[in-house]
Design an enzyme around this catalytic site. Structure first.
Site, PDB file in Angstrom:
ATOM      1  N   TYR A   1       0.834  -1.212   0.000  1.00 20.79           N
ATOM      2  CA  TYR A   1       0.000   0.000   0.000  1.00 20.79           C
ATOM      3  C   TYR A   1       0.868   1.262   0.000  1.00 20.79           C
ATOM      4  CZ  TYR A   1      -4.853  -1.710   0.581  1.00 20.79           C
ATOM      5  OH  TYR A   1      -6.100  -2.239   0.381  1.00 20.79           O
TER       6      TYR A   1
ATOM      7  N   SER B   1       4.828  -5.022   5.593  1.00 17.78           N
ATOM      8  CA  SER B   1       5.070  -5.928   6.719  1.00 17.78           C
ATOM      9  C   SER B   1       5.459  -7.308   6.218  1.00 17.78           C
ATOM     10  CB  SER B   1       3.821  -6.077   7.587  1.00 17.78           C
ATOM     11  OG  SER B   1       3.364  -4.821   7.982  1.00 17.78           O
TER      12      SER B   1
ATOM     13  N   GLU C   1      -8.370  -4.121   7.855  1.00 17.53           N
ATOM     14  CA  GLU C   1      -7.057  -3.978   8.480  1.00 17.53           C
ATOM     15  C   GLU C   1      -7.191  -3.226   9.808  1.00 17.53           C
ATOM     16  OE1 GLU C   1      -4.202  -1.742   6.230  1.00 17.53           O
ATOM     17  OE2 GLU C   1      -2.580  -2.186   7.640  1.00 17.53           O
TER      18      GLU C   1
END
Lengths: 388, 367
Positions: free
Chosen positions: A133, A166, A249
Site C-alpha cells: 500500500y 510488513s 485492516e
C-alpha cells in the site's frame, strides 16, 4: 437442547480433542505466531498439528463459505467458537493477512476463479501474503501512490516502490495498489493487483526500526510481469477495494487494544509494583476501566458487524481507540518496570522484550492510517462535519 | 446474547425517546420546574404518565404487577431521560428501590410496589452520609427494639428525599449492613431539602431513634441495589453526554466565524471525533454491565464499576467540550448546554464518581 447449545457442546468436545495442550497458553511473543506459507516455519509439532486440524475443519476462517475452504458457520456459531476457544485459552491457529485483510476483500470484489483459487489457499495457510500500500511519497495521502502498472496486452508490467511492507521478506504473494491510469483523478486511476513475490524483478530490503527489529521492508518492483487475471475488481476501481480492505485492516489492528491473551487487568499483571506508587496505581486503575470498557465495545462491534448493523466508518473508531489504548498500556508497563524495563539484550530481560514491545506499539497509531486520519474519517463520515 | 438491542428493546427505546423528547423536554419540565422553584423538583403528573407508559414497573416482577423486564430495559428509559434532562424519580423509585423490594418479602412488596407501579408513590434511597459516596463505611446504626429496629444517624444526598413516601435506608446492624424501609414523616426523622446545581432536589436527613420494621434486605441486597443504581446512572450519563455531544456537533455546523462553519476546523473536528469514540465505548460498557446484571453473571459487579466510571468520564468530557465549543453563548442560561454540564456533575457524584469506581475495580483485581 437448542441447535446452538448442541453446537456449543460439540465444539467444546472437538476443541478438547484437537487443541494440543501447548496451544492453550498465551503466545509469549510474535515468534510464537504461526503464519503458514509456502515454506512454513513451525516452532513445534503442536503448532503444525493445531493449524492443520483447524484448517481441515474450515475453522481458520469459520464464517467463510465452505466452497472456499471456510467453516460455513453462522454469526452466532462463530461467536460460540470464539468463546469456546477463549475458554480454554486456545491460540489463534493461523496468523494471516490473507485471512484478516485480503480474504474479506476477495469475498466482496473477487471473481469466482480468484475466490476458488486464493481463498482456499488462504484458509489452509498455504500462501503467506503481504500488503503493498504505502509508498515513500504516499503515506497518509495513500491515494497519491505512483507505482506504475502498464497494460502490455497479455500481461501487466509493474514498476515502482512500496514501503512499510510488513514481512515482505517472508511473504509468498503481495496484494498491491498500482496506478493503471496516470491521467485520471488520483482516486480513479488505481487498480488492485495480486502477484507472486518470487516473480523476476521483485526485491525487498528490511528496515531497521527503533525497536531494533525489522518487521517492515522496502519493496521494489523492476519490470515485474503479472498475468492479466490477477487484477481484482475493475481496472481503475481499485480504490474501492483498497478502502474496503483498510476497514478490515483497522479492525484487525484495533484488536491490539484487547492486549492479547489474558490481558484482563493490567493492574493485576503489574501487581506488587503498584503498591508503593499510589499515583501510578491510579493511572493503571483508570486504564483498566478504559481497557475493560473497550473490550465491551469490541464485542459490540463484532456483533453489529456480523448482523450488518455496523456503520462503515466504525472500524476507524475501533482502530483509533484500540491503538491509543495499547500505547497507553505499554507506557504504564514501562513506568511500572522502572530501570529493570530498560535492559535491551540481557537474558534476564528476554532480549529486551519489554522495551522492544513498548517501542513497537508506537507504530500502532501510524500503520493502517494514523490516529489523525481515523479521527478525520469519523468527523467526516459519522459526525458529518463540513469540509472534513 | 449479542451486545446490541433486540427488536423489543428497540421498540421500547423508540417509545421512550418520543415520550421524553415530547412530554419530558427541557423547556416543558426542567426549566419550568426550576424557574417556578418547584419544591419536588419533578412533575407528579409526568410521573403518572411514566406509569401509564409502563416505565414505573419495568423492573418489578409480572406477579407483582410489573413488566418483569431487566436492567437493559431500565437503562433504555434512563438514557432518554438523560438526553432530555427529564426530572423524575425513575432512577431512585423504579430502579433502586424496586431493586431493593424485589428481594423483600410478600408483605413488604405488597405494601409498596403497587403504589410505585401506579405512579402514586415516590421512593428514595438513603445510602451516603458524607459528601462522597462511601457505602463501605456506613455509620448509621440500626438497633433491635422489640419486634423492630431503631435507626440513628445522618444521611445526605437523598435524591427526592423530601418528596418521598418511602425511604429505603442503609444502616449497620450487629449482623452487618442492611436495608430498612422508613415512611415519610416518621417520628424522629428530620429532613432538610435543598435544590442542587442541576435543579434537582436532594435532602439531608437526620434519624433519631426512628422506628422501623425488620430489614427488607441484607448486605447482599444493598450491593445489588447499588449495582442497579450505578448502571442506571451510567445509562443516564450516556444520555446526557450523547445529547450534549450531538447538540454541540450541530452547533459546529451552524456557527460561522472567519467566513466559515467552525466545524470545518480540524482542531474541533478531532476533539469531537475523539469524544464520539469515548461515548460509544461508554455505551457499550454500560449495556454489557446491564446484560451481565440481568444474567446474574459472575463479573457483573466489576463491570458495573467500569460502566459508571467510563460513562462518568465520557459524559464529563462531552459537556466540557460542549461549553467550550459553544463559546460565549455556552455560558448563558438561555442555551441548554450548561444544563447538561450541571446534570453531568450531579450524576457523576450520584452512587460514586469515576475515581471511586476505578478504585473499587482495582481492589477487586487485587491491587
Amino acid at each position: 437442547m437448542s441447535d446452538l447449545d448442541s453446537f456449543r457442546s460439540e465444539t467444546r468436545a472437538w476443541l478438547e480433542a484437537h487443541c494440543p495442550p501447548e496451544m492453550r497458553a498465551p503466545m509469549k511473543d510474535e515468534s510464537d505466531a504461526c503464519w503458514g506459507g509456502r515454506n512454513p516455519v513451525f516452532k513445534s509439532d503442536a503448532q503444525k498439528q493445531w493449524m492443520d486440524a483447524m484448517a481441515a475443519r474450515g475453522w481458520t476462517v469459520p464464517d467463510w463459505p465452505k466452497d472456499y475452504g471456510g467453516g460455513g458457520l453462522s454469526p452466532a456459531e462463530t461467536k460460540i467458537l470464539r468463546q469456546e476457544m477463549a475458554a480454554i485459552g486456545a491460540r489463534n491457529p493461523l496468523m494471516s493477512f490473507g485471512i484478516s485483510m485480503l480474504g474479506p476483500a476477495l469475498l466482496k470484489y473477487g471473481n469466482e476463479g480468484q475466490k476458488k483459487r486464493f481463498l482456499t489457499q488462504i484458509a489452509r495457510g498455504e500462501i503467506r501474503w503481504c500488503q503493498g500500500y504505502s509508498e515513500p511519497g504516499a503515506g497518509s495521502d495513500l491515494a497519491s501512490l505512483q507505482t506504475k502498472c502498464e497494460d502490455k496486452g497479455d500481461h501487466w508490467l509493474v514498476n515502482g516502490q512500496k514501503v512499510w511492507t510488513s514481512y515482505a521478506d517472508k511473504a509468498d504473494w503481495i496484494f498491491c495498489l498500482v496506478r493503471t491510469d496516470p491521467a485520471a483523478p488520483k482516486h480513479k486511476g488505481i487498480s488492485f493487483l495480486l502477484f507472486d513475490m518470487a516473480s523476476p524483478g521483485v526485491s525487498t530490503k528490511p528496515i531497521l526500526l527503533i525497536s531494533g527489529n525489522s518487521p517492515f521492508c522496502e519493496t521494489f518492483f523492476d519490470d515485474v510481469a503479472v498475468p492479466k487475471e490477477q487484477l481484482v475488481g475493475e481496472v481503475g476501481k481499485g480504490w474501492d477495494v483498497a478502502k474496503y480492505l483498510l476497514g478490515h485492516e483497522r479492525e484487525m489492528i484495533s484488536g491490539m487494544g484487547l492486549g492479547g491473551g489474558g490481558g484482563e487487568s493490567l493492574g493485576a499483571a503489574l501487581g506488587d509494583r503498584l503498591r508503593e506508587d499510589p499515583l501510578l496505581r491510579a493511572d493503571v486503575a483508570r486504564f483498566d476501566v478504559d481497557a475493560i470498557a473497550f473490550r465491551a465495545m469490541s464485542e459490540r462491534f463484532i456483533d453489529e458487524l456480523k448482523a450488518g448493523q455496523a456503520h462503515p466508518a466504525q472500524p476507524s473508531m475501533m482502530k483509533y481507540a484500540g491503538t491509543e489504548l495499547n500505547k497507553a498500556r505499554h507506557e504504564l508497563a514501562m513506568a511500572a518496570g522502572g530501570s529493570a524495563a530498560l535492559e535491551w539484550d540481557s537474558d534476564r530481560s528476554k532480549g529486551g522484550k519489554a522495551p522492544r514491545e513498548w517501542l513497537r506499539t508506537k507504530a500502532n497509531s501510524i500503520e493502517g492510517g494514523t490516529s489523525e486520519i481515523q479521527l478525520g474519517i469519523i468527523a467526516k463520515h459519522i459526525l458529518q462535519l463540513p469540509g472534513a | 446474547m449479542p451486545l446490541y438491542l433486540n427488536e423489543d428493546q428497540v421498540m421500547l427505546r423508540d417509545s421512550a425517546r418520543g415520550f421524553m423528547a415530547g412530554e419530558g423536554a427541557i423547556g416543558r419540565q426542567l426549566r419550568r420546574l426550576r424557574d417556578a422553584g418547584d419544591v419536588d423538583g419533578f412533575d407528579r403528573g409526568l410521573w403518572k404518565q411514566f406509569a401509564e407508559m409502563g416505565f414505573t414497573g419495568i423492573l418489578a416482577a409480572e406477579a407483582d404487577g410489573g413488566l418483569g423486564l431487566g436492567h437493559v430495559e431500565a437503562g433504555i428509559v434512563l438514557e432518554e431521560i438523560g438526553r432530555n434532562l427529564t426530572p423524575s424519580p425513575f432512577l431512585t423509585s423504579a430502579v433502586a428501590v424496586v431493586e431493593a423490594l424485589r428481594g423483600a418479602g410478600d408483605e413488604v412488596r405488597g405494601r409498596w410496589l403497587p403504589g410505585i407501579i401506579a405512579g402514586d408513590t415516590i421512593a428514595a434511597l438513603a445510602v451516603d452520609e458524607g459528601a462522597k459516596h462511601r457505602p463501605h463505611d456506613i455509620a448509621m446504626v440500626a438497633e433491635r427494639a422489640g419486634n423492630g429496629y431503631t435507626l440513628t444517624g445522618e444521611k445526605s444526598f437523598v435524591v427526592h428525599g423530601a418528596a418521598a413516601d418511602l425511604i429505603v435506608v442503609a444502616a449497620r446492624t450487629a449482623e452487618g449492613n442492611a436495608l430498612f424501609a422508613v415512611e415519610r414523616g416518621a417520628d424522629g426523622l428530620s429532613v432538610e431539602s435543598a435544590r442542587l446545581a442541576d435543579g434537582s432536589m436532594a435532602a439531608r436527613m437526620r434519624f433519631e431513634n426512628v422506628l422501623a420494621d425488620g430489614p427488607i434486605g441484607d448486605e447482599q441486597a444493598l450491593r445489588r441495589v447499588l449495582r442497579a443504581a450505578r448502571v442506571g446512572a451510567a445509562s443516564e450519563l450516556v444520555g446526557v453526554g450523547g445529547a450534549a455531544a450531538e447538540q454541540t456537533v450541530a452547533y459546529l455546523k451552524e456557527r460561522k466565524q472567519f467566513g466559515r462553519a467552525i466545524g470545518e476546523y480540524q482542531a474541533l473536528q478531532h476533539r469531537q471525533a475523539h469524544l464520539y469514540c469515548e461515548l460509544e465505548i461508554a455505551r457499550a460498557a454500560t449495556l454489557k454491565a446491564q446484560q451481565m446484571l440481568d444474567e446474574d453473571a459472575e463479573d457483573a459487579a466489576a463491570m458495573s464499576h467500569v460502566a459508571k466510571a467510563k460513562a462518568g468520564r465520557a459524559s464529563t468530557l462531552a459537556v466540557q467540550e460542549g461549553v467550550q465549543m459553544y463559546g460565549g453563548v455556552g455560558m448563558t442560561d438561555e442555551y441548554d448546554i450548561g444544563l447538561y454540564m450541571k446534570r453531568d456533575r450531579a450524576l457523576n457524584e450520584l452512587f460514586g464518581d469515576a475515581n471511586y469506581h476505578a478504585d473499587r475495580l482495582a481492589r477487586m483485581k487485587g491491587y
